[in-house]
Design a protein around this motif. Structure first.
Motif, short mmCIF file in Angstrom:
data_model
loop_
_atom_site.label_atom_id
_atom_site.label_comp_id
_atom_site.label_asym_id
_atom_site.label_seq_id
_atom_site.Cartn_x
_atom_site.Cartn_y
_atom_site.Cartn_z
N ASN A 286 0.84 -1.20 0.00
CA ASN A 286 0.00 0.00 0.00
C ASN A 286 0.88 1.25 0.00
OD1 ASN A 286 -2.48 -1.48 0.23
ND2 ASN A 286 -1.97 -1.84 2.38
N SER A 300 -1.12 -5.13 2.87
CA SER A 300 -2.35 -5.84 3.19
C SER A 300 -2.15 -7.31 2.87
CB SER A 300 -3.53 -5.29 2.38
OG SER A 300 -3.88 -3.99 2.83
N ARG A 302 -4.19 -10.79 2.44
CA ARG A 302 -5.55 -11.29 2.25
C ARG A 302 -5.85 -12.44 3.19
NH1 ARG A 302 -6.97 -12.29 -3.92
NH2 ARG A 302 -9.02 -12.64 -2.93
N GLY A 306 -6.07 -7.91 10.73
CA GLY A 306 -4.89 -7.20 11.20
C GLY A 306 -4.69 -7.26 12.70
N SER A 322 -1.58 -1.41 12.71
CA SER A 322 -2.49 -1.60 11.59
C SER A 322 -2.86 -0.27 10.94
CB SER A 322 -3.77 -2.32 12.04
OG SER A 322 -4.42 -1.57 13.03
N LEU A 337 -6.83 3.37 3.71
CA LEU A 337 -6.86 2.20 2.82
C LEU A 337 -8.16 2.14 2.02
CD1 LEU A 337 -5.21 -0.53 5.07
CD2 LEU A 337 -4.16 1.01 3.41
N ALA A 347 -8.65 -4.39 3.48
CA ALA A 347 -8.15 -3.30 4.34
C ALA A 347 -8.01 -3.75 5.79
CB ALA A 347 -9.10 -2.10 4.26
N SER A 350 -4.37 -5.26 7.20
CA SER A 350 -3.22 -4.41 6.91
C SER A 350 -2.23 -4.40 8.06
CB SER A 350 -3.69 -2.98 6.62
OG SER A 350 -4.23 -2.39 7.80
#
Length: 396
Positions: A286, A300, A302, A306, A322, A337, A347, A350
């Motif tokens: 990011n 981030s 997936r 966070g 985060s 984000l 998001a 993160s």
């Protein structure tokens, strides 16, 4: 690792030993109130003036344009609220961006409740403001543009010089929240057409509870705190002499070490990015890949949360974040984000890691190995990840 690996320097930094040493006499020996007339106390006026000179020299400003505050949030509030009050006869429109620190966003919302209109500019996928969109947002009633120098979460550096040029072409004041950038990268207020700039001591190895607002000569900004004649009658209250001395020492240190520190941090930052992208699947960097703060890494991951990631990192002695420390207790995903286009579910996963001059290559390697282990552990417990693998096959 024998000590915690502190990678949350965007939240706060360790106060440097030489800064603490510079401050100590002003707690126990030279503790007089600078407003007092006797020489024991009045000498502290000269001490404060010397710190103004240090800061002004780093910015290419004049010493009488530096006003000490309790930190960056106060400076942001002062810049917006006092400008709105002073220039309301000219107009009631302010332009900012959707990824500003909440000290700006919440102040803008306050002003909206009091008759002002605010345009919140979108940013692109890297977190940069579009200059054409900025031009189109300007109205005859626009009195202030406030765009942060560099983002506190994703590290993206804005085209500040160009924004300043646009503001001045239209006779509009330009403020920048430089809390993350000041002391990290070179800043010259004249070259960037900056009218006001906010900064905070504890982001550059100085003490907490001290910051400043640069106000260009000629800007008709009003007093923010009433009750005394301090800060040339613009910010009342007995001066925090130890804090001001600490800020001056931290700024002097930051300026002297900036080039070497940036080189070290960029090398480790890029290595950390490289290792994460090459060794962990389904990740997204990011922020802008190159136009970013030297010490900022934001990813981030997936299929994970966070908050769980931070807890497990903490168990391994790694301190990360985060997002902004001011909103770390929120369950909502980062507004930054979301503004760069990430969906909620990504998001939420993160992680911001912000390095320092003390960060080592060994620590970077340990962090990556820990991340690999933790993320694999969390994904094993994720039904979303399980469904994804069933649908798309095994990892790359």
């Amino acid at each position: 690792m024998n000590r915690p690996i502190y990678l949350d320097n965007a939240a706060t930094t360790k106060t440097a030993p030489e800064v603490v040493e510079a401050m100590l006499p002003y707690f126990t020996e030279q503790y007089g109130n600078p407003s007092s007339v006797y020489s024991f106390a009045a000498g502290n006026k000269e001490v404060i003036a010397a710190q103004r000179e240090i800061i002004a020299d780093v910015l290419g400003a004049k010493s009488n344009e530096i006003y000490f505050t309790a930190g960056g949030s106060e400076a942001d509030n002062w810049a917006l609220k006092a400008t709105a009050e002073a220039y309301k006869s000219k107009g009631n429109h302010i332009i900012t961006s959707k990824i500003e620190h909440h000290a700006i966003l919440h102040t803008a919302e306050y002003l909206e409740k009091n008759g002002f209109e605010v345009t919140y500019l979108d940013v692109d996928a890297d977190g940069k403001v579009d200059l054409d969109a900025l031009r189109k947002a300007i109205r005859p009633t626009t009195i202030l543009i406030s765009i942060m120098y560099a983002n506190n979460e994703i590290g993206t550096i804005q085209p500040i010089r160009e924004i300043g040029e646009i503001a001045h072409e239209h006779g509009i004041l330009f403020h920048t929240d430089a809390v993350q950038a000041f002391g990290q990268i070179p800043i010259q207020v004249d070259a960037c057409h900056i009218d006001m700039l906010s900064a905070s001591g504890h982001k550059l190895n100085g003490p907490k509870g001290i910051g400043f607002l640069y106000i260009r000569t000629g800007v008709r900004i009003r007093s923010f705190i009433h009750g005394g004649g301090q800060e040339r009658k613009r910010r009342a209250g007995t001066e925090n002499v130890p804090g001001i001395v600490g800020l001056g020492a931290a700024v002097k240190r930051a300026a002297a070490t900036m080039e070497e520190r940036a080189r070290h941090e960029i090398e480790l930052r890029d290595e950390l990015i490289r290792q994460i992208e090459s060794e962990i699947s389904y990740v997204k960097l990011n922020g802008h890949r190159t136009d970013r703060l030297p010490n900022n890494v934001n990813f981030s991951f997936r299929f994970i949360e966070g908050e769980s990631l931070l807890i497990l990192l903490d168990m391994k002695g790694i301190c990360g974040s985060s997002g902004s420390a001011c909103t770390s207790g929120s369950l909502d995903p980062s507004h930054v984000l979301l503004a760069i286009g990430l969906p909620h579910e990504i998001a939420h996963g993160s992680l911001r890691l912000t390095l320092s001059e003390e960060t080592t290559k060994e620590e970077i390697s340990y962090v990556v190995e820990s991340l690999k282990e933790i993320i694999a552990q969390l994904r094993k417990m994720s039904p979303l990840y399980e469904d994804f693998i069933k649908k798309h096959g095994s990892e790359k």
